[in-house]
Scaffold this motif. Sequence first.
Motif, PDB file in Angstrom:
ATOM      1  N   HIS A   1      41.642  -2.180 -12.719  1.00  0.00           N
ATOM      2  CA  HIS A   1      40.803  -3.751 -12.567  1.00  0.00           C
ATOM      3  C   HIS A   1      39.758  -3.526 -13.816  1.00  0.00           C
ATOM      4  O   HIS A   1      39.172  -2.067 -13.285  1.00  0.00           O
TER       5      HIS A   1
ATOM      6  N   ILE B   1      47.437  -8.217  -6.244  1.00  0.00           N
ATOM      7  CA  ILE B   1      47.651  -9.058  -7.065  1.00  0.00           C
ATOM      8  C   ILE B   1      47.456  -9.993  -6.378  1.00  0.00           C
ATOM      9  O   ILE B   1      45.677 -10.664  -7.411  1.00  0.00           O
TER      10      ILE B   1
ATOM     11  N   ILE C   1      43.651  -9.569  -4.572  1.00  0.00           N
ATOM     12  CA  ILE C   1      42.495  -9.175  -6.092  1.00  0.00           C
ATOM     13  C   ILE C   1      41.887 -10.171  -6.941  1.00  0.00           C
ATOM     14  O   ILE C   1      40.593 -10.241  -6.534  1.00  0.00           O
ATOM     15  N   LYS C   2      42.551 -11.060  -6.646  1.00  0.00           N
ATOM     16  CA  LYS C   2      42.434 -12.329  -7.238  1.00  0.00           C
ATOM     17  C   LYS C   2      40.962 -12.644  -6.827  1.00  0.00           C
ATOM     18  O   LYS C   2      40.133 -13.584  -6.629  1.00  0.00           O
ATOM     19  N   GLU C   3      41.071 -13.033  -5.712  1.00  0.00           N
ATOM     20  CA  GLU C   3      40.787 -13.486  -4.481  1.00  0.00           C
ATOM     21  C   GLU C   3      39.369 -13.025  -3.852  1.00  0.00           C
ATOM     22  O   GLU C   3      38.529 -13.907  -3.680  1.00  0.00           O
ATOM     23  N   SER C   4      39.451 -11.911  -3.177  1.00  0.00           N
ATOM     24  CA  SER C   4      38.625 -10.809  -3.199  1.00  0.00           C
ATOM     25  C   SER C   4      37.949  -9.902  -3.483  1.00  0.00           C
ATOM     26  O   SER C   4      36.870  -9.715  -2.812  1.00  0.00           O
ATOM     27  N   PHE C   5      38.163  -9.964  -5.270  1.00  0.00           N
ATOM     28  CA  PHE C   5      37.462  -9.003  -5.638  1.00  0.00           C
ATOM     29  C   PHE C   5      36.029  -9.572  -6.116  1.00  0.00           C
ATOM     30  O   PHE C   5      36.270 -10.385  -6.619  1.00  0.00           O
TER      31      PHE C   5
ATOM     32  N   ILE D   1      34.660 -10.519  -9.316  1.00  0.00           N
ATOM     33  CA  ILE D   1      34.617 -10.375 -10.528  1.00  0.00           C
ATOM     34  C   ILE D   1      34.652 -11.384 -11.546  1.00  0.00           C
ATOM     35  O   ILE D   1      35.386 -12.341 -10.661  1.00  0.00           O
TER      36      ILE D   1
ATOM     37  N   SER E   1      36.695 -12.224   1.181  1.00  0.00           N
ATOM     38  CA  SER E   1      36.809 -10.695   1.162  1.00  0.00           C
ATOM     39  C   SER E   1      37.726 -10.895   2.678  1.00  0.00           C
ATOM     40  O   SER E   1      36.951 -11.510   3.686  1.00  0.00           O
TER      41      SER E   1
END
Lengths: 77, 173
Positions: B82, B114, B117-121, B123, B144
């Motif tokens: 990412h 994917i 990633i959108k809900e747990s990273f 960012i 997370s």
Amino acid sequence: MIYLAQAREAAGTKNEEFILEDKSTVLTALSRALAAHPKLRRLEKSIKVAINEEIMQEDTQLQQGDRVAVLPPVVGG
Amino acid sequence: MKGLKSRISRKPINPAKVLKSVMDEEAGGTVLFIGTIRNRTEGKKVKGLEYEVYRKMAKREIAKLEEEIRKRWPIKSIRMVHREGKLKVGEVSIVVAVSAEHRGEAFDAARYAIDRIKESFPIWKREKFSGGRKVWAKGIPIRSIPAPPRPASESDASPREIEPRHRRSLVEA
């Protein structure tokens, strides 16, 4: 406390240290942050808190030296 | 495991390199997902954006997600890269590559990766519109993989099973 993204802007700082009483919780720390930085209040409902890089519930007790991070809603990808 | 590892990158991502790192002679299917910066959001023209990452936590989430995916699907290899920092329209923001013996697992694992990633990273992204206006994109409260709860106080602490360490190869030095 570590403030990220919108929380950093609202708090006007990236990092700050709070001295809390024994048995203070995540909620205690968050309340201190909100009192110190009223602009954070608009994010209050969507904020999650990480202790030492792990998301923790509001009733989790803090220990000395914990890194408490204030995370606004995320949007990766 | 070859070369490149899952990570947050401050430099442009080369999808071909990520793909190469998961290619495996035992794999019959390999899926490559490439996320790029769109030129519009909610009807407004986007000029570019900036990703902010809580790196220390992101590293842990990457390792946790890899471990979770490996438990759920019999895949051969997975990489997630990412971007962080300023990106222009059309630039690659995320690459997910998965190889598996059969295509089903590769597709399922890549799709799951994917989405998670959108809900747990940890960012965040700030979009830049024409005229120079910068706006934080709306997100969702982070979900997370939970850590075990802490004991209420030292006296309440009972011996717990020690969490298995993430595979060495997943942890960036």
